[in-house]
Design an enzyme around this catalytic site. Structure first.
Site, PDB file in Angstrom:
ATOM      1  N   LYS A  22       0.850  -1.203   0.000  1.00  0.00           N
ATOM      2  CA  LYS A  22       0.000   0.000   0.000  1.00  0.00           C
ATOM      3  C   LYS A  22       0.884   1.251   0.000  1.00  0.00           C
ATOM      4  CE  LYS A  22      -1.598   1.717   4.072  1.00  0.00           C
ATOM      5  NZ  LYS A  22      -1.357   3.144   4.339  1.00  0.00           N
ATOM      6  N   ASN A  23       1.900   1.264   0.834  1.00  0.00           N
ATOM      7  CA  ASN A  23       2.690   2.482   1.002  1.00  0.00           C
ATOM      8  C   ASN A  23       3.696   2.720  -0.117  1.00  0.00           C
ATOM      9  OD1 ASN A  23       1.188   2.959   3.226  1.00  0.00           O
ATOM     10  ND2 ASN A  23       2.788   2.469   4.714  1.00  0.00           N
ATOM     11  N   CYS A 115      -4.518  12.209  12.046  1.00  0.00           N
ATOM     12  CA  CYS A 115      -5.272  10.981  12.354  1.00  0.00           C
ATOM     13  C   CYS A 115      -4.939  10.622  13.806  1.00  0.00           C
ATOM     14  CB  CYS A 115      -4.893   9.872  11.393  1.00  0.00           C
ATOM     15  SG  CYS A 115      -3.164   9.499  11.445  1.00  0.00           S
ATOM     16  N   ARG A 120       0.502  14.678  12.432  1.00  0.00           N
ATOM     17  CA  ARG A 120       0.936  14.475  11.039  1.00  0.00           C
ATOM     18  C   ARG A 120       1.267  15.820  10.349  1.00  0.00           C
ATOM     19  NH1 ARG A 120      -0.798   9.260   9.726  1.00  0.00           N
ATOM     20  NH2 ARG A 120       0.938   9.201   8.275  1.00  0.00           N
ATOM     21  N   ASP A 306       5.003   0.825  11.915  1.00  0.00           N
ATOM     22  CA  ASP A 306       3.759   0.215  11.428  1.00  0.00           C
ATOM     23  C   ASP A 306       3.591  -1.227  11.879  1.00  0.00           C
ATOM     24  OD1 ASP A 306       3.803   1.927   8.202  1.00  0.00           O
ATOM     25  OD2 ASP A 306       3.292   2.580  10.226  1.00  0.00           O
ATOM     26  N   ARG A 398      -8.556  -0.378   4.827  1.00  0.00           N
ATOM     27  CA  ARG A 398      -7.706   0.613   4.146  1.00  0.00           C
ATOM     28  C   ARG A 398      -6.374  -0.009   3.742  1.00  0.00           C
ATOM     29  NH1 ARG A 398      -5.959   4.810   7.700  1.00  0.00           N
ATOM     30  NH2 ARG A 398      -4.734   5.244   5.861  1.00  0.00           N
TER      31      ARG A 398
HETATM   32  C1  EPZ Z   1       4.397   7.077   5.987  1.00  0.00           C
HETATM   33  O1  EPZ Z   1       3.661   8.152   6.521  1.00  0.00           O
HETATM   34  C2  EPZ Z   1       3.461   5.873   5.990  1.00  0.00           C
HETATM   35  N1  EPZ Z   1       2.268   6.157   5.185  1.00  0.00           N
HETATM   36  C3  EPZ Z   1       3.043   5.544   7.424  1.00  0.00           C
HETATM   37  O2  EPZ Z   1       2.272   4.348   7.372  1.00  0.00           O
HETATM   38  C4  EPZ Z   1       4.292   5.259   8.243  1.00  0.00           C
HETATM   39  O3  EPZ Z   1       3.923   5.015   9.583  1.00  0.00           O
HETATM   40  C5  EPZ Z   1       5.223   6.483   8.181  1.00  0.00           C
HETATM   41  O4  EPZ Z   1       5.546   6.777   6.799  1.00  0.00           O
HETATM   42  C6  EPZ Z   1       6.518   6.259   8.922  1.00  0.00           C
HETATM   43  O5  EPZ Z   1       7.176   5.148   8.401  1.00  0.00           O
HETATM   44  C7  EPZ Z   1       2.344   6.088   3.833  1.00  0.00           C
HETATM   45  O6  EPZ Z   1       3.391   5.829   3.271  1.00  0.00           O
HETATM   46  C8  EPZ Z   1       1.066   6.327   3.079  1.00  0.00           C
HETATM   47  P1  EPZ Z   1       6.524  10.451   7.946  1.00  0.00           P
HETATM   48  P2  EPZ Z   1       4.287   9.651   6.465  1.00  0.00           P
HETATM   49  O7  EPZ Z   1       6.436  11.731   7.208  1.00  0.00           O
HETATM   50  O8  EPZ Z   1       5.173   9.795   5.294  1.00  0.00           O
HETATM   51  C9  EPZ Z   1       7.063  13.677  11.305  1.00  0.00           C
HETATM   52  C10 EPZ Z   1       0.418   2.962   7.770  1.00  0.00           C
HETATM   53  O9  EPZ Z   1       0.004   2.458   8.824  1.00  0.00           O
HETATM   54  N2  EPZ Z   1       6.912  14.661  10.209  1.00  0.00           N
HETATM   55  O10 EPZ Z   1       7.641   9.523   7.631  1.00  0.00           O
HETATM   56  O11 EPZ Z   1       3.162  10.610   6.618  1.00  0.00           O
HETATM   57  C11 EPZ Z   1       5.772  12.916  11.561  1.00  0.00           C
HETATM   58  O12 EPZ Z   1       4.918  13.647  12.441  1.00  0.00           O
HETATM   59  C12 EPZ Z   1       0.888   4.408   7.770  1.00  0.00           C
HETATM   60  O13 EPZ Z   1       0.527   2.362   6.668  1.00  0.00           O
HETATM   61  C13 EPZ Z   1       7.165  16.000  10.483  1.00  0.00           C
HETATM   62  O14 EPZ Z   1       7.489  16.362  11.606  1.00  0.00           O
HETATM   63  O15 EPZ Z   1       5.158   9.672   7.793  1.00  0.00           O
HETATM   64  C14 EPZ Z   1       6.278  11.648  12.193  1.00  0.00           C
HETATM   65  O16 EPZ Z   1       6.528  11.896  13.565  1.00  0.00           O
HETATM   66  C15 EPZ Z   1       0.687   5.088   9.118  1.00  0.00           C
HETATM   67  N3  EPZ Z   1       7.032  16.911   9.471  1.00  0.00           N
HETATM   68  C16 EPZ Z   1       7.615  11.405  11.478  1.00  0.00           C
HETATM   69  O17 EPZ Z   1       7.983  12.664  10.909  1.00  0.00           O
HETATM   70  C17 EPZ Z   1       6.669  16.530   8.206  1.00  0.00           C
HETATM   71  O18 EPZ Z   1       6.581  17.414   7.316  1.00  0.00           O
HETATM   72  C18 EPZ Z   1       7.552  10.370  10.365  1.00  0.00           C
HETATM   73  O19 EPZ Z   1       6.506  10.762   9.515  1.00  0.00           O
HETATM   74  C19 EPZ Z   1       6.414  15.164   7.945  1.00  0.00           C
HETATM   75  C20 EPZ Z   1       6.549  14.244   8.965  1.00  0.00           C
END
Ligand code: EPZ
Length: 420
Positions: A22-23, A115, A120, A306, A398
């Site tokens: 999915k990701n 969420c 996020r 995850d 999802r």
């Molecule tokens: C991706 O989300 C995945 N989703 C998430 O999977 C996964 O948990 C996450 O990466 C971490 O591996 C998809 O790929 C669709 P991040 P993403 O930006 O990219 C902070 C699932 O269950 N951050 O890597 O949105 C954020 O708050 C989902 O399949 C900032 O601070 O996650 C978090 O603490 C859930 N500023 C950390 O970084 C930003 O601009 C990692 O988030 C962006 C993120």
């Protein structure tokens, strides 16, 4: 709203095949906006999030066709203005911003929702796009971006807890058509980012350092269509490994790439679970007594956030104390309160959950709250004695393709109950 009715206590036995990731497929579908040609994406899982991304692309003017596990996208003419209600509903939709801006020099995308697992933020996405020369303003719930032409630059994308997966995806996609060279420092190295980079290269993009924390993208004039097979879903694979182990079963997992989740295999083995390669698949066998194990979630190639909830469900069956620390998201323990209804003894101390495992779980009605918490509750219900009803499993749909069908094939007593 559908729910799952599970009669637990049955060890899982048999074979399961892992679906596409999915990701990986969500940003790859967004990347089709970078060309007017047709893109064919194979090994696509049949998930509500994937169908939703298809609707978002259609709302932008693309032609999208799903046939079995293949989706064909042709974004011959696209507009830069996405449907607010559609885009707001799915976090992953943020990754249409980079491609749209790069192709059209302007884009208006609704702010993605937060969420239950955390606020996020998207500050790193915006930092990267501004560094490439975009002028951004946020008003009325929209991110409005425009530029004369994106210009290559060097940008550090690491945040307070490390790299950003979709932030890296967004900036990498935007950089493919920018003028000049872009270097992304502290890029995410998740396999899904690597799969996206390989997809972009197959479209004619010039990307070096794929799989490393430093990505160098040399902008090109245009990108062409391609035909790509998506990597297997490592999180689904780990979910089934945890389910097999939690029920003391023996399951052969086909189609997973073990090198994508070495940290999880290491922790499973530390917990006394046998996992070995067998004829290109992974055979998981759980000894009767699991050992308590400490886990901290980290960016790749550390233990993935995850899989945190699913592993916690497993540790409820390991006699002793396991400490599970969540370092990526600020509130990803929503499953703890629901697991307590099944008799789990878990206390939360800041970023850590202290699991006092070993007491058998007993079935009860529980409520899913997010995608991976739902998977954890299913695992706990499969391990518990008696019946467990997991409500609101739309969360699960999802990110898991036909989970109940795959589990039934492994001998689980699980039924989908409509409208409960
Ligand atoms: C991706 O989300 C995945 N989703 C998430 O999977 C996964 O948990 C996450 O990466 C971490 O591996 C998809 O790929 C669709 P991040 P993403 O930006 O990219 C902070 C699932 O269950 N951050 O890597 O949105 C954020 O708050 C989902 O399949 C900032 O601070 O996650 C978090 O603490 C859930 N500023 C950390 O970084 C930003 O601009 C990692 O988030 C962006 C993120």
């Amino acid at each position: 709203m559908d729910s799952f009715l599970i009669k637990g206590g049955v060890p899982l036995h048999g074979e399961v095949s892992i679906s596409g990731s999915k990701n990986a497929v969500l940003p790859i579908m967004a990347a089709t906006l970078l060309t007017a040609d047709t893109c064919v994406i194979r090994h696509v899982p049949d998930l509500s999030d994937v169908r939703f991304m298809g609707k978002i692309l259609e709302s932008l003017g693309a032609e999208v066709k799903f046939e079995g596990d293949t989706v064909t996208v042709r974004a011959a003419k696209v507009k830069g203005f996405g449907d607010y209600e559609l885009i707001r509903k799915m976090r992953g939709s943020i990754c249409i911003l980079g491609p749209l801006l790069s192709r059209l020099n302007q884009a208006s995308v609704s702010l993605p929702g937060g969420c239950v697992i955390g606020t996020r933020p998207i500050d790193l996405h915006l930092k990267g796009l501004r560094a490439l020369g975009a002028v951004l303003d946020i008003s009325g719930g929209y991110i409005n971006a425009k530029t004369k032409r994106l210009k290559g630059t060097t940008v550090f994308l690491g945040g307070r807890v490390g790299p950003t997966v979709l932030g890296t995806a967004n900036i990498m996609m935007a950089a493919t058509l920018a003028d000049g060279v872009t270097v992304i420092e502290s890029a995410a190295c998740e396999p899904e980012v690597t799969d996206l980079a390989n997809f972009l290269v197959s479209m004619g993009a010039k990307i070096a350092g794929i799989g490393s924390p430093t990505l160098t993208i040399t902008g090109v004039k245009t990108l062409h269509g391609t035909d790509h097979e998506v990597i297997p879903d490592r999180i689904e694979a780990c979910t089934f490994l945890c389910a097999a182990a939690a029920t003391h079963g023996e399951v052969l997992v086909h189609g997973a790439r073990a090198e994508h989740f070495a940290a999880v295999l290491d922790k499973l083995r530390e917990a006394g679970v046998k996992v070995e390669r067998k004829a290109g698949a992974l055979l998981v066998k759980a000894s009767k007594s699991l050992k308590p194990t400490d886990v901290t979630t980290l960016p790749y190639s550390g233990f993935p956030t995850d899989v945190q909830a699913q592993f916690m469900a497993l540790m409820c069956g390991a006699k002793g104390i396991s400490v599970i620390t969540e370092r990526i998201f600020e509130s990803r323990f929503m499953h703890v309160a629901e697991m307590a209804r099944l008799g789990a003894e878990i206390s939360i101390e800041g970023p850590s959950a202290i699991v006092k495992g070993g007491r058998p779980l007993s079935g009860a009605p529980v409520m899913a709250s997010d995608l991976r918490a739902s998977a954890a509750l299913v695992i706990a219900g499969l391990a518990a004695t008696g019946s467990t009803q997991v409500h609101r499993i739309y969360h699960l749909d999802r990110g898991y393709e036909r989970m109940e069908t795959k589990l039934k094939k492994l001998g689980a007593r699980i039924d989908r109950v409509d409208g409960e």
